[in-house]
Design a protein around this motif. Structure first.
Motif, mmCIF file in Angstrom:
data_model
loop_
_atom_site.group_PDB
_atom_site.id
_atom_site.type_symbol
_atom_site.label_atom_id
_atom_site.label_comp_id
_atom_site.label_asym_id
_atom_site.label_seq_id
_atom_site.Cartn_x
_atom_site.Cartn_y
_atom_site.Cartn_z
ATOM 1 N N GLN A 197 -17.098 -23.507 -34.118
ATOM 2 C CA GLN A 197 -16.674 -23.525 -32.708
ATOM 3 C C GLN A 197 -17.557 -22.592 -31.867
ATOM 4 O OE1 GLN A 197 -12.503 -21.978 -31.784
ATOM 5 N NE2 GLN A 197 -13.837 -20.307 -31.181
ATOM 6 N N ASP A 198 -17.738 -21.356 -32.335
ATOM 7 C CA ASP A 198 -18.539 -20.393 -31.567
ATOM 8 C C ASP A 198 -19.998 -20.824 -31.474
ATOM 9 O OD1 ASP A 198 -16.359 -18.856 -31.002
ATOM 10 O OD2 ASP A 198 -16.696 -17.393 -32.591
ATOM 11 N N ALA A 199 -20.511 -21.360 -32.581
ATOM 12 C CA ALA A 199 -21.916 -21.794 -32.573
ATOM 13 C C ALA A 199 -22.103 -22.967 -31.606
ATOM 14 C CB ALA A 199 -22.350 -22.185 -33.983
ATOM 15 N N LEU A 200 -21.165 -23.926 -31.625
ATOM 16 C CA LEU A 200 -21.287 -25.094 -30.737
ATOM 17 C C LEU A 200 -21.163 -24.673 -29.273
ATOM 18 C CD1 LEU A 200 -19.180 -27.700 -32.770
ATOM 19 C CD2 LEU A 200 -21.656 -27.730 -32.411
ATOM 20 N N ALA A 201 -20.222 -23.762 -29.005
ATOM 21 C CA ALA A 201 -20.052 -23.289 -27.627
ATOM 22 C C ALA A 201 -21.327 -22.564 -27.177
ATOM 23 C CB ALA A 201 -18.843 -22.365 -27.529
ATOM 24 N N ALA A 202 -21.894 -21.758 -28.082
ATOM 25 C CA ALA A 202 -23.114 -21.012 -27.723
ATOM 26 C C ALA A 202 -24.258 -21.966 -27.421
ATOM 27 C CB ALA A 202 -23.499 -20.067 -28.864
ATOM 28 N N LYS A 203 -24.267 -23.140 -28.064
ATOM 29 C CA LYS A 203 -25.343 -24.107 -27.851
ATOM 30 C C LYS A 203 -25.045 -25.040 -26.685
ATOM 31 C CE LYS A 203 -28.356 -22.892 -30.655
ATOM 32 N NZ LYS A 203 -29.631 -22.534 -30.051
ATOM 33 N N GLY A 204 -23.931 -24.800 -26.001
ATOM 34 C CA GLY A 204 -23.629 -25.559 -24.783
ATOM 35 C C GLY A 204 -22.926 -26.890 -25.003
ATOM 36 N N ARG A 229 -19.508 -29.313 -25.720
ATOM 37 C CA ARG A 229 -18.067 -29.214 -25.439
ATOM 38 C C ARG A 229 -17.319 -29.216 -26.764
ATOM 39 N NH1 ARG A 229 -17.172 -33.302 -22.505
ATOM 40 N NH2 ARG A 229 -15.833 -34.637 -23.746
ATOM 41 N N VAL A 230 -16.614 -28.137 -27.021
ATOM 42 C CA VAL A 230 -15.878 -28.030 -28.274
ATOM 43 C C VAL A 230 -14.407 -27.779 -27.962
ATOM 44 C CG1 VAL A 230 -16.556 -25.595 -28.540
ATOM 45 C CG2 VAL A 230 -15.754 -26.815 -30.521
ATOM 46 N N SER A 269 -22.739 -34.039 -22.735
ATOM 47 C CA SER A 269 -21.404 -33.830 -22.154
ATOM 48 C C SER A 269 -20.487 -35.049 -22.360
ATOM 49 C CB SER A 269 -21.513 -33.521 -20.664
ATOM 50 O OG SER A 269 -22.018 -34.654 -20.003
ATOM 51 N N ASP A 270 -21.053 -36.171 -22.841
ATOM 52 C CA ASP A 270 -20.220 -37.331 -23.120
ATOM 53 C C ASP A 270 -19.831 -37.425 -24.595
ATOM 54 O OD1 ASP A 270 -19.818 -38.286 -20.576
ATOM 55 O OD2 ASP A 270 -21.748 -39.327 -20.542
ATOM 56 N N LEU A 271 -19.936 -36.314 -25.270
ATOM 57 C CA LEU A 271 -19.519 -36.246 -26.673
ATOM 58 C C LEU A 271 -18.707 -34.969 -26.837
ATOM 59 C CD1 LEU A 271 -19.709 -36.878 -29.745
ATOM 60 C CD2 LEU A 271 -21.859 -35.613 -29.766
ATOM 61 N N GLU A 272 -17.471 -35.133 -27.350
ATOM 62 C CA GLU A 272 -16.661 -33.933 -27.602
ATOM 63 C C GLU A 272 -16.660 -33.642 -29.097
ATOM 64 O OE1 GLU A 272 -13.213 -33.070 -25.209
ATOM 65 O OE2 GLU A 272 -11.988 -33.010 -27.030
ATOM 66 N N LEU A 273 -16.744 -32.362 -29.439
ATOM 67 C CA LEU A 273 -16.700 -31.952 -30.847
ATOM 68 C C LEU A 273 -15.423 -31.153 -31.047
ATOM 69 C CD1 LEU A 273 -20.456 -31.015 -30.860
ATOM 70 C CD2 LEU A 273 -19.424 -33.033 -31.929
ATOM 71 N N GLN A 274 -14.710 -31.430 -32.125
ATOM 72 C CA GLN A 274 -13.419 -30.762 -32.310
ATOM 73 C C GLN A 274 -13.346 -30.079 -33.676
ATOM 74 O OE1 GLN A 274 -10.163 -33.491 -31.557
ATOM 75 N NE2 GLN A 274 -10.637 -33.604 -29.377
ATOM 76 N N PRO A 286 -17.280 -25.745 -16.247
ATOM 77 C CA PRO A 286 -17.671 -27.143 -16.018
ATOM 78 C C PRO A 286 -17.871 -27.948 -17.302
ATOM 79 C CG PRO A 286 -18.893 -25.665 -14.586
ATOM 80 C CD PRO A 286 -18.097 -24.793 -15.499
ATOM 81 N N ILE A 287 -18.448 -27.345 -18.335
ATOM 82 C CA ILE A 287 -18.711 -28.119 -19.571
ATOM 83 C C ILE A 287 -17.417 -28.637 -20.189
ATOM 84 C CG2 ILE A 287 -19.538 -27.920 -21.968
ATOM 85 C CD1 ILE A 287 -21.522 -25.856 -21.015
ATOM 86 N N LEU A 288 -16.350 -27.834 -20.049
ATOM 87 C CA LEU A 288 -15.084 -28.204 -20.694
ATOM 88 C C LEU A 288 -14.219 -29.104 -19.823
ATOM 89 C CD1 LEU A 288 -14.090 -24.712 -22.219
ATOM 90 C CD2 LEU A 288 -15.477 -26.534 -23.241
ATOM 91 N N GLU A 289 -14.627 -29.290 -18.576
ATOM 92 C CA GLU A 289 -13.706 -29.939 -17.641
ATOM 93 C C GLU A 289 -14.167 -31.275 -17.074
ATOM 94 O OE1 GLU A 289 -11.417 -27.279 -15.125
ATOM 95 O OE2 GLU A 289 -13.020 -25.828 -15.411
#
Ligand SMILES: Cc1cc2nc3c(=O)[nH]c(=O)nc-3n(C[C@H](O)[C@H](O)[C@H](O)COP(=O)(O)OP(=O)(O)OC[C@H]3O[C@@H](n4cnc5c(N)ncnc54)[C@H](O)[C@@H]3O)c2cc1C
Length: 455
Positions: free
Chosen positions: A399-406, A408-409, A384-389, A187-190
């Motif tokens: 990437q892994d740290a941001l994903a672990a913190k919930g 959207r990367v 969820s209204d901010l994407e990090l790339q 859900p976070i990514l979609e």
């Protein structure tokens, strides 16, 4: 959402505290470098290269000729030739040069050099074809990261090459959309508050879609590229995929911007596909460009909203050298802190422009990323209204740290062969070995508080 232009002093202080707190939390979630022995080795090689200007120049020249070398012997000869120009080669290099005095030694050196370049390239490039990259993309999804596939290939010189690049993009869209349908729900990514976010996401370069992109005749290039971009947008629309148009050097910027905004204004694209553009904060006039994009987004009211990816810019050395050579005024900031400050100002401008746009902050700089998260929250925005790339190979830990913190990367993943990848590889190496880059400061062990300090 609160209508906040520039935070007042007490808010500024609270924001700074938040930036440090968030940055500390994300840094705490970084995977330990001890678990990546190969990365540590790469970091030492990078450090060796950055510590010596002549050596760095020689290695860049070498990386450039690798795809044209016919044999290992040939490769070793080139390496030796370039390294011969380094006056005081560091010890490991001097030893390698002695080895290259014999044919067998040269072959061994060539093999080592070839595998070194391949190893380096594989760190940044996830596969030769979209099919061969699907496993990595699925792996990323499972780790909590979305992706954008970039088909390597730039500065096309013939119509046939441009046709082939467009075909490759179409093929990638097709294969990615088919494979991604089978991925489990994330859900976070979609989803965000503007609606669903496509799983299949492809980044394209306009310079690869036409051989006619010239600053002195932008209209011709634009018309030619539009013929190939329009079917790509139609295809993405049918598949429910996202198409992102990268930004390249300044001489093509107007053509790229006009092309994208014109095509997306066409009636058939008023409600899809999901599409995006890039804003480069290293350009002094980027605030004006941001205003143009935001005016367009406000008046077009297109759905889904245009995604604006904010980056600092990958062609800094090129823009600087070109301007100086021609005696033009330099279009990019020359002081790193000025560029970083502008990045933060533009982050605010974009975040405040929602819901007319979607915002993607693309950076490996923990300060820039933490600022975006903190400022979004200050505005009352949802994470969820901010994407990090991030870029594959440079931003893996982040990437892994941001994903672990919930958060959207999304990871930008180049796909293509080594020849097509050389320009990309050289840009990444240039960035990584620049003393002022965040990643290089982080690798040198600059303390976290300093890394998170306001620019
Ligand atoms: C997902 C993703 C997509 C990207 N797509 C694009 C794209 O389409 N087009 C594009 O151009 N780039 C693109 N980039 C690359 C991006 O522009 C940066 O080059 C890269 O991310 C490094 O910036 P940083 O914030 O991570 O690191 P930092 O270390 O904070 O910043 C490095 C950047 O600062 C700037 N800089 C360096 N030295 C100076 C100086 N002395 N004065 C002023 N500025 C300086 C340069 O832009 C340099 O790249 C993308 C990056 C990501 C993560």
């Amino acid at each position: 959402m609160t209508d906040l232009t520039e935070p007042a002093a007490p808010e500024r202080e609270a924001l700074e505290r938040e930036i440090h707190r968030i940055g500390g939390e994300i840094a705490g979630a970084f995977p330990s470098s001890a678990r990546h022995p190969v990365r540590a080795l790469d970091a030492r090689a990078m450090e060796l290269a950055s510590s010596d200007r002549e050596l760095k120049a020689a290695l860049f020249r070498f990386v450039d000729v690798v795809p044209a070398c016919r044999s290992l012997d040939d490769l070793a000869r080139h390496l030796r030739g370039f390294l011969d120009e380094v006056p005081d080669a560091p010890l490991p290099i001097a030893a390698a040069m002695r080895v290259s005095n014999t044919k067998a030694g040269r072959t061994a050196l060539g093999a080592a050099a070839a595998s070194g370049v391949k190893h380096m390239a594989h760190r940044f490039i996830i596969g030769e074809t979209p099919s061969s990259a699907l496993g990595v993309l699925r792996g990323l999804w499972d780790r909590g990261a979305a992706s954008s596939v970039d088909l390597l290939g730039e500065a096309t010189v013939t119509q046939a090459e441009a046709d082939r690049y467009a075909e490759r993009c179409n093929d990638a869209l097709q294969r990615l959309a088919a494979a991604a349908r089978k991925w489990p729900e994330r859900p976070i990514l979609e989803h965000d508050s503007a609606g669903p976010l496509p799983r299949a996401n492809v980044s394209v370069k306009v310079s690869a879609l036409t051989p006619l992109l010239r600053p002195d005749a932008p209209e011709r290039g634009r018309r030619d590229a539009a013929q190939r971009m329009r079917p790509l947008l139609e295809h993405a629309q049918r598949l429910g995929a996202h198409l992102h148009i990268d930004m390249e050097s300044l001489d093509s910027r107007e053509a790229v911007l006009d092309l994208v905004l014109e095509l997306l204004s066409e009636e058939q694209f008023r409600s899809g596909p999901s599409a995006g553009i890039v804003l480069q904060a290293y350009l002094r006039d980027s605030p004006e460009l941001a205003a143009t994009i935001l005016d367009w987004a406000a008046s077009s009211q297109r759905t889904p909203p245009l995604t604006v990816r904010l980056v600092k810019g990958a062609y800094w050395d090129h823009e600087l050298v070109q301007a100086r050579q021609h005696g033009w005024s330099v279009p990019v900031f020359e002081v790193k802190a000025d560029c970083d400050r502008n990045f933060e100002t533009l982050t605010g401008t974009l975040l405040r422009a929602r819901p007319n746009i979607r915002v993607a902050i693309a950076s490996h700089n923990l300060r820039s990323v933490s600022n975006a998260i903190a400022y979004n929250r200050l505005l009352g925005g949802d994470d969820s209204d901010l994407e990090l790339q991030v870029l594959r190979g440079l931003g893996d830990e982040l990437q892994d740290a941001l994903a672990a913190k919930g958060f959207r990367v999304r990871t930008y993943c180049p796909v293509g062969d080594l020849v097509a990848g050389m320009a990309y590889l050289v840009r990444r190496l240039l960035e990584n070995t620049s003393n002022e880059s965040f990643l290089s400061e982080q690798a040198r062990g600059v303390p976290l508080d300093q890394l998170l300090a306001a620019p």
